[in-house]
Write a protein that holds these residues in place. Sequence first.
Motif, mmCIF file in Angstrom:
data_model
loop_
_atom_site.group_PDB
_atom_site.id
_atom_site.type_symbol
_atom_site.label_atom_id
_atom_site.label_comp_id
_atom_site.label_asym_id
_atom_site.label_seq_id
_atom_site.Cartn_x
_atom_site.Cartn_y
_atom_site.Cartn_z
ATOM 1 N N SER A 108 0.818 -1.214 0.000
ATOM 2 C CA SER A 108 0.000 0.000 0.000
ATOM 3 C C SER A 108 0.854 1.268 0.000
ATOM 4 O O SER A 108 0.403 2.336 -0.413
ATOM 5 C CB SER A 108 -0.937 0.015 1.206
ATOM 6 O OG SER A 108 -0.203 0.121 2.422
ATOM 7 N N LYS A 109 2.106 1.154 0.473
ATOM 8 C CA LYS A 109 2.984 2.331 0.516
ATOM 9 C C LYS A 109 3.200 2.879 -0.888
ATOM 10 O O LYS A 109 3.272 4.091 -1.107
ATOM 11 C CB LYS A 109 4.316 1.949 1.169
ATOM 12 C CG LYS A 109 5.349 3.091 1.219
ATOM 13 C CD LYS A 109 6.329 3.035 0.056
ATOM 14 C CE LYS A 109 7.378 4.143 0.187
ATOM 15 N NZ LYS A 109 8.241 4.237 -1.022
ATOM 16 N N HIS A 110 3.300 1.990 -1.857
ATOM 17 C CA HIS A 110 3.604 2.403 -3.214
ATOM 18 C C HIS A 110 2.390 3.035 -3.910
ATOM 19 O O HIS A 110 2.523 3.630 -4.968
ATOM 20 C CB HIS A 110 4.127 1.216 -4.007
ATOM 21 C CG HIS A 110 5.338 0.584 -3.373
ATOM 22 N ND1 HIS A 110 6.592 1.144 -3.470
ATOM 23 C CD2 HIS A 110 5.481 -0.524 -2.595
ATOM 24 C CE1 HIS A 110 7.462 0.391 -2.799
ATOM 25 N NE2 HIS A 110 6.805 -0.614 -2.255
ATOM 26 N N GLU A 111 1.208 2.894 -3.293
ATOM 27 C CA GLU A 111 0.010 3.527 -3.825
ATOM 28 C C GLU A 111 -0.299 4.842 -3.112
ATOM 29 O O GLU A 111 -0.631 5.849 -3.741
ATOM 30 C CB GLU A 111 -1.199 2.592 -3.684
ATOM 31 C CG GLU A 111 -1.117 1.332 -4.515
ATOM 32 C CD GLU A 111 -2.333 0.430 -4.301
ATOM 33 O OE1 GLU A 111 -3.394 0.965 -3.935
ATOM 34 O OE2 GLU A 111 -2.209 -0.784 -4.484
ATOM 35 N N PHE A 112 -0.177 4.816 -1.770
ATOM 36 C CA PHE A 112 -0.641 5.961 -0.982
ATOM 37 C C PHE A 112 0.478 6.719 -0.272
ATOM 38 O O PHE A 112 0.266 7.825 0.223
ATOM 39 C CB PHE A 112 -1.671 5.480 0.050
ATOM 40 C CG PHE A 112 -2.808 4.713 -0.558
ATOM 41 C CD1 PHE A 112 -3.732 5.339 -1.376
ATOM 42 C CD2 PHE A 112 -2.940 3.348 -0.339
ATOM 43 C CE1 PHE A 112 -4.790 4.636 -1.946
ATOM 44 C CE2 PHE A 112 -3.993 2.628 -0.903
ATOM 45 C CZ PHE A 112 -4.914 3.275 -1.703
ATOM 46 N N HIS A 113 1.656 6.130 -0.155
ATOM 47 C CA HIS A 113 2.818 6.792 0.446
ATOM 48 C C HIS A 113 2.536 7.296 1.874
ATOM 49 O O HIS A 113 2.926 8.394 2.251
ATOM 50 C CB HIS A 113 3.298 7.953 -0.442
ATOM 51 C CG HIS A 113 3.616 7.531 -1.839
ATOM 52 N ND1 HIS A 113 4.763 6.832 -2.164
ATOM 53 C CD2 HIS A 113 2.908 7.671 -2.991
ATOM 54 C CE1 HIS A 113 4.759 6.574 -3.465
ATOM 55 N NE2 HIS A 113 3.645 7.057 -3.986
ATOM 56 N N ASP B 31 -0.436 -5.999 3.250
ATOM 57 C CA ASP B 31 0.726 -5.382 3.874
ATOM 58 C C ASP B 31 1.367 -6.325 4.892
ATOM 59 O O ASP B 31 2.602 -6.400 4.996
ATOM 60 C CB ASP B 31 0.323 -4.066 4.548
ATOM 61 C CG ASP B 31 0.057 -2.962 3.540
ATOM 62 O OD1 ASP B 31 0.560 -3.075 2.406
ATOM 63 O OD2 ASP B 31 -0.654 -2.003 3.882
#
Length: 212
Positions: free
Chosen positions: A92-97, A183
């Motif tokens: 999810s980090k790569h989508e929403f940072h 995640d």
Amino acid sequence: MYVPTHFDEPRTEVLHDLIKQHPFGILFTHGASGLDANHIPFELDPQRGGMGVLNAHVARANPVWKDVSDGDEVLVVFRVADAYVSPNWYPSKHEFHKQVPTWNYMVAHAYGRIAIRDDERFVRSVVARLTRTHEASQPAPWKMTDSAKEDIDAMLKAIVGLEIEITRLVGKSKLSQNKEVRDIRGVGEALKTQGDHMIGDAMLACADAKPA
């Protein structure tokens, strides 16, 4: 210890199993000389007392057994596994940072009342059981009778036994349970890749158990 609900591990049988698998604990005392911490291998007897009994021994030269009194409350911490968690491991980090670094870990805290057991029979039995348990995986397990009787007798006189009746068990498994399943799985797989298999496997099991 701060334990948010989603990281709580309340099951006695699970905590007993963690202690048996990782018996090297930190004994925290608050005796006449103040706070102290000793690193000691423990043996758990889950059948005694309401929550089990921990047995151990220390060198007679170690002042801890004179610094505390029978009945004093002590804490033994068993650290099972821990690992740094990079935000890059969360899909999810790569989508929403929005993810940040953290540290995941599994620990068991055993609170109890200590008793000093300065008698040869108790100490001999503790040493014999510890030896039997931890030598079991050796091709030719060492046993106390492999050494000269006078050497073993002298060694036993140089140590003192400790017995702790557990009164409360607190467990914390911080495995990103508050994250999305993808995640949790992403971190678990990354940890296993870098060699942190125990906590990685625990996270993958957690992901499997959590509704998607």
